[in-house]
Design a protein around this motif. Structure first.
Motif, PDB file in Angstrom:
ATOM      1  N   TYR A 142      -7.572   4.292  -3.296  1.00 30.20           N
ATOM      2  CA  TYR A 142      -6.982   2.872  -3.361  1.00 30.20           C
ATOM      3  C   TYR A 142      -7.937   1.853  -3.692  1.00 30.20           C
ATOM      4  O   TYR A 142      -7.667   1.101  -4.319  1.00 30.20           O
ATOM      5  N   LEU A 143      -8.934   1.680  -2.665  1.00 27.89           N
ATOM      6  CA  LEU A 143     -10.025   0.770  -2.618  1.00 27.89           C
ATOM      7  C   LEU A 143     -10.845   1.042  -3.658  1.00 27.89           C
ATOM      8  O   LEU A 143     -11.311  -0.153  -4.247  1.00 27.89           O
ATOM      9  N   THR A 144     -11.043   2.046  -4.576  1.00 30.32           N
ATOM     10  CA  THR A 144     -11.623   2.234  -5.469  1.00 30.32           C
ATOM     11  C   THR A 144     -11.187   1.775  -6.802  1.00 30.32           C
ATOM     12  O   THR A 144     -11.814   1.060  -7.654  1.00 30.32           O
ATOM     13  N   ASN A 145      -9.772   2.395  -6.990  1.00 32.13           N
ATOM     14  CA  ASN A 145      -9.150   2.219  -8.109  1.00 32.13           C
ATOM     15  C   ASN A 145      -8.151   1.018  -8.482  1.00 32.13           C
ATOM     16  O   ASN A 145      -8.132   0.693  -9.324  1.00 32.13           O
ATOM     17  N   VAL A 146      -7.732   0.701  -7.306  1.00 39.95           N
ATOM     18  CA  VAL A 146      -6.311  -0.234  -7.667  1.00 39.95           C
ATOM     19  C   VAL A 146      -6.465  -1.276  -6.693  1.00 39.95           C
ATOM     20  O   VAL A 146      -5.581  -2.220  -6.824  1.00 39.95           O
ATOM     21  N   ILE A 193       0.787  -1.314   0.011  1.00 41.58           N
ATOM     22  CA  ILE A 193       0.053   0.033  -0.151  1.00 41.58           C
ATOM     23  C   ILE A 193       0.783   1.335   0.062  1.00 41.58           C
ATOM     24  O   ILE A 193       0.513   2.198  -0.616  1.00 41.58           O
ATOM     25  N   ASP A 194       1.894   1.213   0.443  1.00 46.95           N
ATOM     26  CA  ASP A 194       2.953   2.220   0.152  1.00 46.95           C
ATOM     27  C   ASP A 194       3.537   2.682  -1.006  1.00 46.95           C
ATOM     28  O   ASP A 194       3.512   3.899  -1.500  1.00 46.95           O
ATOM     29  N   ALA A 195       3.627   1.453  -1.601  1.00 46.80           N
ATOM     30  CA  ALA A 195       4.036   1.463  -2.817  1.00 46.80           C
ATOM     31  C   ALA A 195       3.023   2.167  -3.667  1.00 46.80           C
ATOM     32  O   ALA A 195       3.276   2.929  -5.041  1.00 46.80           O
ATOM     33  N   ARG A 196       1.703   2.114  -3.617  1.00 50.24           N
ATOM     34  CA  ARG A 196       0.819   2.309  -4.405  1.00 50.24           C
ATOM     35  C   ARG A 196      -0.046   3.888  -4.032  1.00 50.24           C
ATOM     36  O   ARG A 196      -0.317   4.619  -4.954  1.00 50.24           O
ATOM     37  N   LEU A 197       0.335   4.232  -2.914  1.00 52.11           N
ATOM     38  CA  LEU A 197      -0.318   5.650  -2.560  1.00 52.11           C
ATOM     39  C   LEU A 197       0.454   6.516  -1.909  1.00 52.11           C
ATOM     40  O   LEU A 197       0.113   7.470  -1.499  1.00 52.11           O
ATOM     41  N   ASP A 198       1.982   6.125  -1.694  1.00 52.40           N
ATOM     42  CA  ASP A 198       2.781   6.733  -0.899  1.00 52.40           C
ATOM     43  C   ASP A 198       2.212   7.053   0.487  1.00 52.40           C
ATOM     44  O   ASP A 198       1.903   8.241   0.840  1.00 52.40           O
ATOM     45  N   LEU A 199       2.333   5.761   1.324  1.00 52.16           N
ATOM     46  CA  LEU A 199       1.675   6.025   2.640  1.00 52.16           C
ATOM     47  C   LEU A 199       2.311   6.990   3.626  1.00 52.16           C
ATOM     48  O   LEU A 199       1.433   7.930   4.258  1.00 52.16           O
ATOM     49  N   VAL A 200       3.795   7.428   3.512  1.00 51.52           N
ATOM     50  CA  VAL A 200       4.285   8.531   4.327  1.00 51.52           C
ATOM     51  C   VAL A 200       3.668   9.719   4.143  1.00 51.52           C
ATOM     52  O   VAL A 200       3.364  10.490   4.680  1.00 51.52           O
ATOM     53  N   ARG A 201       3.562  10.172   2.430  1.00 52.14           N
ATOM     54  CA  ARG A 201       3.137  11.227   2.267  1.00 52.14           C
ATOM     55  C   ARG A 201       1.526  11.695   2.578  1.00 52.14           C
ATOM     56  O   ARG A 201       1.471  12.834   2.899  1.00 52.14           O
ATOM     57  N   SER A 202       0.935  10.393   2.480  1.00 51.23           N
ATOM     58  CA  SER A 202      -0.607  10.613   2.792  1.00 51.23           C
ATOM     59  C   SER A 202      -0.749  10.908   4.544  1.00 51.23           C
ATOM     60  O   SER A 202      -1.300  11.857   4.762  1.00 51.23           O
ATOM     61  N   VAL A 203       0.169  10.228   5.378  1.00 56.29           N
ATOM     62  CA  VAL A 203       0.204  10.485   6.660  1.00 56.29           C
ATOM     63  C   VAL A 203       0.843  12.039   6.870  1.00 56.29           C
ATOM     64  O   VAL A 203       0.015  12.642   7.797  1.00 56.29           O
ATOM     65  N   ILE A 204       1.665  12.475   6.251  1.00 60.38           N
ATOM     66  CA  ILE A 204       1.992  13.891   6.201  1.00 60.38           C
ATOM     67  C   ILE A 204       1.201  14.870   6.145  1.00 60.38           C
ATOM     68  O   ILE A 204       0.687  15.989   6.732  1.00 60.38           O
TER      69      ILE A 204
END
Length: 281
Positions: free
Chosen positions: A233-237, A62-73
């Protein structure tokens, strides 16, 4: 016999509370276990997986698909901005409603209570037109923060706490030449720390979990908070991954952990809310 009679209800109460706690915590346990499973198992047996089926691959996926760190920031910036604005404005308004004497403060307090019965969803369209079109703040952190910059709930909390403080303290400080800002920052706020912590924690939950408004106001993926990124993520990939169930649960764990940690660390402030003890000291 009397001792046994008095202990029996306490033991029974402890058993009932223990069962209730386990039932309450089981969904969180299942979420964490599901996020660690290599092969998804949505049955009851999946709550007790084999050790060989546990891995951190879902977090990597999931980090590779949506950049988890950036989303948390992004979630942190959004939530931090809301908390800062809420605390500043709510303390000023709450202090004015509780301590200062001015015409119409009762009507303003009644209006603050009335605002709470208006669903936020009813304001989405005018807010979007105002912020996105009139102010041009779409795809902007400020555009996400502005609708939540002040909370009527926080205003009411601070007002009620400030009302518990003896007015003699403020009168004495005014005689000594203290300004109203000094009264607020150096006298009132230190005596209502439980209210401050409560407002921060209650405010944190809203923007951290908020989905609808950030989803409307942001189209750029690099600005979207974690809740919106997970929905996209849940909708698209999600269907293109080997274990979409585990990846979504991994994102949910990241979303829930900060809230859980804050409540564990600051739970004693919810218990110790007697302002009068601080005043007497």
């Amino acid at each position: 016999m009397k001792t046994r009679g008095t202990r029996a209800p306490a033991v029974l109460r402890g058993v009932v509370l223990g069962i209730g706690a386990l039932a309450f915590l089981f969904p969180f346990y299942y979420m964490v276990i599901g996020s660690l499973q290599r092969e998804p198992d949505q049955s009851v047996a999946g709550a007790f997986p084999q050790p060989g089926n546990l891995t951190f691959e879902n977090y990597v996926t999931i980090d590779a698909r949506l950049d988890l760190v950036r989303s948390v920031i992004n979630s942190g910036i959004f939530t931090g901005g809301v908390i800062l604005c809420t605390v500043v404005f709510a303390t000023l308004v709450g202090y004015a409603l509780a301590v200062l004497q001015w015409r119409g403060r009762g009507a303003v307090f009644a209006l603050a209570i009335l605002v709470q019965v208006v669903p936020f969803q009813l304001l989405l369209i005018p807010l979007y037109v105002l912020i996105a079109r009139s102010y041009g703040l779409a795809d902007n952190y400020l555009g996400m923060i502005l609708p939540f910059a002040i909370s009527s709930t926080a205003v009411i909390i601070f007002r009620q706490y400030f009302l518990q403080l003896p007015q003699a303290i403020f009168e004495a400080a005014r005689i000594d030449g203290a300004s109203e800002i000094q009264l607020l920052t150096k006298i009132a706020l230190p005596l209502v720390r439980p209210a401050l912590v409560t407002v921060v924690l209650v405010t944190f939950i809203g923007p951290w979990n908020e989905f609808l408004w950030p989803f409307l106001i942001t189209k750029r993926a690099d600005l979207q908070p974690l809740a919106v990124s997970l929905a996209n993520y849940l909708t698209n990939v999600a269907n293109s991954t080997a274990n979409p169930f585990g990846a979504v649960l991994a994102g949910a764990v990241v979303l829930v952990v900060p809230i859980a940690v804050l409540f564990v660390v600051f739970q004693r402030h919810f218990i110790n809310t007697d302002v009068s003890s601080g005043v007497k000291g």
